[in-house]
Each structure stands twice: as structure tokens, then as C-alpha cells.
Design an enzyme around this catalytic site. Structure first.
Site, PDB file in Angstrom:
ATOM      1  N   THR A  41       0.839  -1.194   0.000  1.00  0.00           N
ATOM      2  CA  THR A  41       0.000   0.000   0.000  1.00  0.00           C
ATOM      3  C   THR A  41       0.874   1.244   0.000  1.00  0.00           C
ATOM      4  OG1 THR A  41      -1.733  -1.153   1.205  1.00  0.00           O
ATOM      5  CG2 THR A  41      -1.740   1.244   1.368  1.00  0.00           C
ATOM      6  N   HIS A 441      24.066  26.328  12.513  1.00  0.00           N
ATOM      7  CA  HIS A 441      23.308  27.566  12.361  1.00  0.00           C
ATOM      8  C   HIS A 441      23.497  28.092  10.947  1.00  0.00           C
ATOM      9  CE1 HIS A 441      21.541  31.429  13.377  1.00  0.00           C
ATOM     10  NE2 HIS A 441      22.573  32.026  12.814  1.00  0.00           N
TER      11      HIS A 441
END
Ligand code: NAI
Length: 462
Positions: A41, A441
Site C-alpha cells: 500500500t 546555524h
């Protein structure tokens, strides 16, 4: 008659992964699947095609809505639905071929046909022309998955009233789509068609969407979806749905019937064991149709194992994959373990919603003392630069030990961010461990770090 060490019935994420791992252990494996396309599925009519449509529809929606605030003038945006659907199909076919080649590489024998127990250790495979062959193995794994649950009163016709399978390929875009069930499937596929222009009405039996998800996160999601234009009718029980002319009619308890041009029924899924011949080996399912297993996936019948959607637990592809590896390891007498406390869940709407571990509701119900920290994406530099600032990360940690008990995310790329949370929890991390880990960062992952820091009230950027 072909003989194997292991036969696996079902070629979805549970079954094909089990087949590959068992072959890696040197076992002679036969894998049976009744569909032409392997992948179950998830690959054929679930995770993968829905994610392809979610991605394309989100791009269309963004461009259509305009990118003026980023200094990009866009005009003449048009939808080519045929091309969008074709891209989805191509991805599915490509991955299907990939699984076939993985099976070949690992010397797994693939049988394309329907598998059925005929006696202990013996399975019949019937191909699409009705030709039958018999296989034997001392170990057989059932990985037959699940199928959509259907309410009494719903008359599926494969066109106007259908399941997620049809909702992956509507053409044209429905003017008015009624979704029955405000869960994973309803909200993901509802999002696809809403972005492509449908009016979407969600009829939900409960007083909330996403049952089982952390209530605070689900409420935030609800408000966001209302702003996007979804129409919700909560506490609404659907009693019937049927085709009517060139559309459909949905009847709800104590209310006016709703007319629309397509209905998506998304009220859960149920284990799929029909035609599997469980009677022939005396294997009984539980009242929910699931196959009971022990911690090594052994059923009550010696030599027969079961994994994935057909057993207890969340019906998620990655849970089935983990079980696929674990059952093969167990059969090969190696260490086998799945940590069910750390199964992440992702809803691929926009914003995405992802979670691992306990919800706040569960901690309250189980009377576990906890601390909580959260941090919004709007205070994160990367979120601002990608123009996607809605949502937050919430960290729940044990009040005494600081061990992380749950992490819940609503926001950009939540589905990717949750991997860090799952890894941390797998290693028994405290919120301080996450807070002290250097995060690059500027990245979205810094929101998780700041949320962990805020467990002790020490977030930096808030
Ligand atoms: P679900 O369990 O997520 O949601 C079904 C919803 O239907 C519930 O909110 C329920 O209250 C509602 N409902 C039930 N009877 C109703 C009625 N008579 N009238 C109105 N509402 C009714 O099930 P869903 O969305 O069908 O998904 C099935 C499974 O597939 C889930 O277990 C999920 O884990 C899996 N899935 C996972 C995805 C992912 O990982 N991103 C995506 C899609 C499905």
C-alpha cells in the site's frame, strides 16, 4: 514444489524488508505478492504517491498565491493535472523497479500471485491466470498489511465515493470534496485537493482532528487549517454516502445531507487477512482482525510469524520495516528488538506534524510528572529565510530525571526534524543532552535545541 527456508507473504515495507534481511542472513527466501507492483500500500497507493501529490500541490499553491514578498513576480500559473499525476505514477514505478532489483541482488525468489496456506509449512500461490504452484518452508511470515475500513451505509463506487486509492488520482479537480474522517489520510489528501482548488469539507465524528496526536498540537493544526479554508464539521457522525447523479450525497446523524462531487472515506484501516487460509493452519485473529504475536513475532502456530499492519500497533510503514528486520533477525537467531516507545509519526500536511514518544495527554493520564519546553519557528532565523514560520517544537521531559519522554513538532520539515528526537530518545537522552548538543546555524533543527533549552527556562532566542 519449491522449497525455501522462509516464505514471506506480502511485499510491502514489512515483507520485502524482511525478505532482504533474511537473505542477508544466508536464508533461502521466497516472497509472494499478489500485485504486479511490489511495495505494498505504501508504495502503490499510500505514502509515496500521496507525498508526490502533496509536494506538487504545495508548489502549485505557493506559486499561485504569489511570491511577491520574496521579490518574485509570477503570472499565468496554470495547473497541468495530467502531468502532475503522471509524475506521481513515474515515481511509484521507479521505486517498484528498485525493490525488484534489490530482491534480485539479494537472491530472493519473487512469486507474483496470491498466497494462501494449504497446510502447515505449505503455501499455494495462484497467479493472475489462475495457475497454482506450491511452496514449502519451515518458517512463514505473514506481512499482508491492511485495507481501508468502511462504515456501514457507505456505498463505494470507485468514482464518486471512494477511498484514498481513488483520491490519489481525481481528474478533474473536484469542486467540492467531502472527506469523512479528520485523521492522517483525510487531512493529507484533503490538503492536496484543497491546494489544487477544491472546497474541502471534513466530517469528523470526534470533537477534534488527529485523534491520538498531542491535543495542543492538534488544536494548533486545526486553527491553521481553518485559516487555509478547510471547512470542518466536528462531532458529526456520517451514516451513509452514495453516488447521486454526477456527484454524491452524504448523510449525517441529526443534520442536513451534504451534496458534493467526490467523497473520500478515511475512517481508519483494518488488517488484511482475507483469502489467506488461516483456517487451514488453525490461526485465529483477535476481535479487531489482527494476528496475535509474541515479542519475536511468532504466532500461536509454530513456524508462522506476522509483522506490520496485520499485527497490533500503529499502521505505519516504518514500524513494519523495523518489524521486518527484527523478525528476520529473530528467525536467524540474532538479536532482535523494536523499541515501541520510539516510533515516530508524521503527518505530511503543511505545516507538517511529527511526534515521537508520549503526548502530554498520555503523561497526564498516566500521572507522570513532567517538565515542558517549547520554542516557536517564528523566532528561528532559518524559518524566516525560507518564509515558513508557523508552528513550534515541544519537548516533554521527566520532572525528576530530565529524560526526554516525548517531542512534538508542528512546522516546516517536522517530518525530517523528528529523526533527531527519535535518535535522542533511543539513546535515553535528557533534555539537557539535546540542549548541549551543537546544532548547525542557521537551521530548523535549532528550534529543537531551543525547545530543549526552554525545559529549564533557558532558551536563548526567546
Ligand atoms: P485515522 O485513524 O488517522 O483517522 C480516522 C478518522 O475518522 C478519525 O478521526 C475518526 O474519529 C474518524 N471517524 C471514524 N468514524 C467516523 C464516522 N462515522 N464519521 C466521521 N468520522 C469518523 O485513519 P486514516 O486517516 O484513515 O489513516 C489510516 C491509517 O493509515 C492510520 O492508522 C495512519 O497511521 C496510516 N497513515 C499514515 C500516514 C503517515 O504516516 N503520514 C498517512 C496516511 C495514513
Amino acid at each position: 514444489m519449491s522449497q525455501h527456508d522462509v516464505i514471506i507473504i506480502g511485499g510491502g515495507p514489512g515483507g520485502y524488508v524482511a525478505a532482504i534481511r533474511a537473505a542477508q542472513h544466508g536464508l533461502n527466501v521466497g516472497l509472494i505478492d499478489k500485485e504486479y507492483q511490489l511495495g505494498g500500500t505504501c508504495l502503490r497507493v499510500g505514502c509515496i504517491p500521496s507525498k508526490a501529490m502533496l509536494e506538487s500541490s504545495e508548489k502549485f499553491y505557493e506559486v499561485k498565491k504569489g511570491l511577491d514578498d520574496e521579490g518574485i513576480k509570477v503570472s499565468g500559473v496554470e495547473l497541468d493535472l495530467g502531468a502532475m499525476l503522471a509524475r506521481k505514477t513515474k515515481i511509484v514505478e521507479q521505486f517498484g523497479r528498485g525493490i525488484l532489483s534489490l530482491l534480485k541482488k539479494n537472491k530472493v525468489t519473487y512469486y507474483n500471485g496470491t498466497g494462501r496456506f494449504i497446510s502447515h509449512g505449505k503455501v499455494a500461490v495462484t497467479d493472475k491466470d489462475g495457475k497454482e504452484q506450491h511452496l514449502t518452508a519451515p518458517k512463514i511470515v505473514i506481512a499482508t498489511g491492511s485495507k481501508p475500513a468502511i462504515l456501514p451505509g457507505i456505498q463505494l463506487d470507485g468514482k464518486y465515493v471512494g477511498t484514498s486509492t481513488e483520491a490519489l488520482s481525481y481528474d478533474p479537480v473536484p469542486k467540492h470534496l467531502v472527506v469523512i474522517g479528520g485523521g492522517y489520510i483525510g487531512m493529507e489528501l484533503g490538503s492536496v485537493w484543497q491546494r489544487l482548488g477544491s472546497k474541502v469539507t471534513v466530517l469528523e465524528f470526534l470533537d477534534r482532528i488527529f485523534p491520538g496526536t498531542d491535543t495542543e498540537i492538534a488544536k494548533e493544526a486545526y486553527d491553521i487549517f481553518v485559516k487555509k479554508g478547510f471547512e470542518f464539521r466536528l462531532k458529526t457522525k456520517v451514516i451513509s454516502a452514495r453516488a447521486d447523479g454526477d456527484g454524491a450525497i452524504v448523510e449525517v446523524e441529526g443534520g442536513e445531507p451534504v451534496r458534493c462531487d467526490r467523497v473520500l472515506v478515511a475512517v481508519g484501516r483494518q488488517p488484511y487477512t482475507e483469502g489467506l487460509g488461516l483456517d487451514a493452519i488453525g490461526l485465529k485473529t483477535d476481535p479487531k482482525g489482527r494476528i496475535p504475536v509474541d515479542k519475536h513475532y511468532a504466532t500461536s502456530v509454530p513456524g508462522v510469524f506476522a509483522i506490520g499492519d496485520v499485527i497490533e500497533g500503529p499502521m505505519l510503514a516504518h514500524k513494519a520495516e523495523e518489524e521486518g528486520v527484527a523478525v528476520a533477525d529473530a528467525m536467524a537467531k540474532k538479536f532482535a528488538h523494536v523499541d515501541y516507545n520510539v516510533i515516530p509519526a508524521v503527518i505530511f500536511t503543511h505545516p507538517e506534524i511529527a511526534a515521537v514518544g508520549k503526548t502530554e495527554d498520555q503523561l497526564i493520564a498516566e500521572k507522570i510528572d513532567y517538565k515542558k519546553g517549547s520554542f516557536p519557528f517564528r523566532a528561528n532565523a532559518r524559518s524566516m529565510t525560507i518564509n515558513d514560520t508557523v508552528g513550534k517544537v515541544k519537548v516533554l521531559a521527566d520532572a525528576k530525571t530530565d529524560r526526554v519522554l516525548g517531542i512534538h513538532i508542528i512546522g516546516p520539515r517536522a517530518g525530517d526534524l523528528i529523526a533527531e528526537a527519535a535518535a535522542a530518545m533511543s539513546f535515553g537522552a535528557s533534555s539537557e543532552d539535546i540542549a548541549r548538543t551543537c546544532h548547525a546555524h542557521p537551521t530548523l533543527a535549532e528550534v529543537t535545541k531551543e525547545a530543549a533549552m526552554s525545559v529549564t527556562g533557558k532558551a536563548i532566542h526567546m
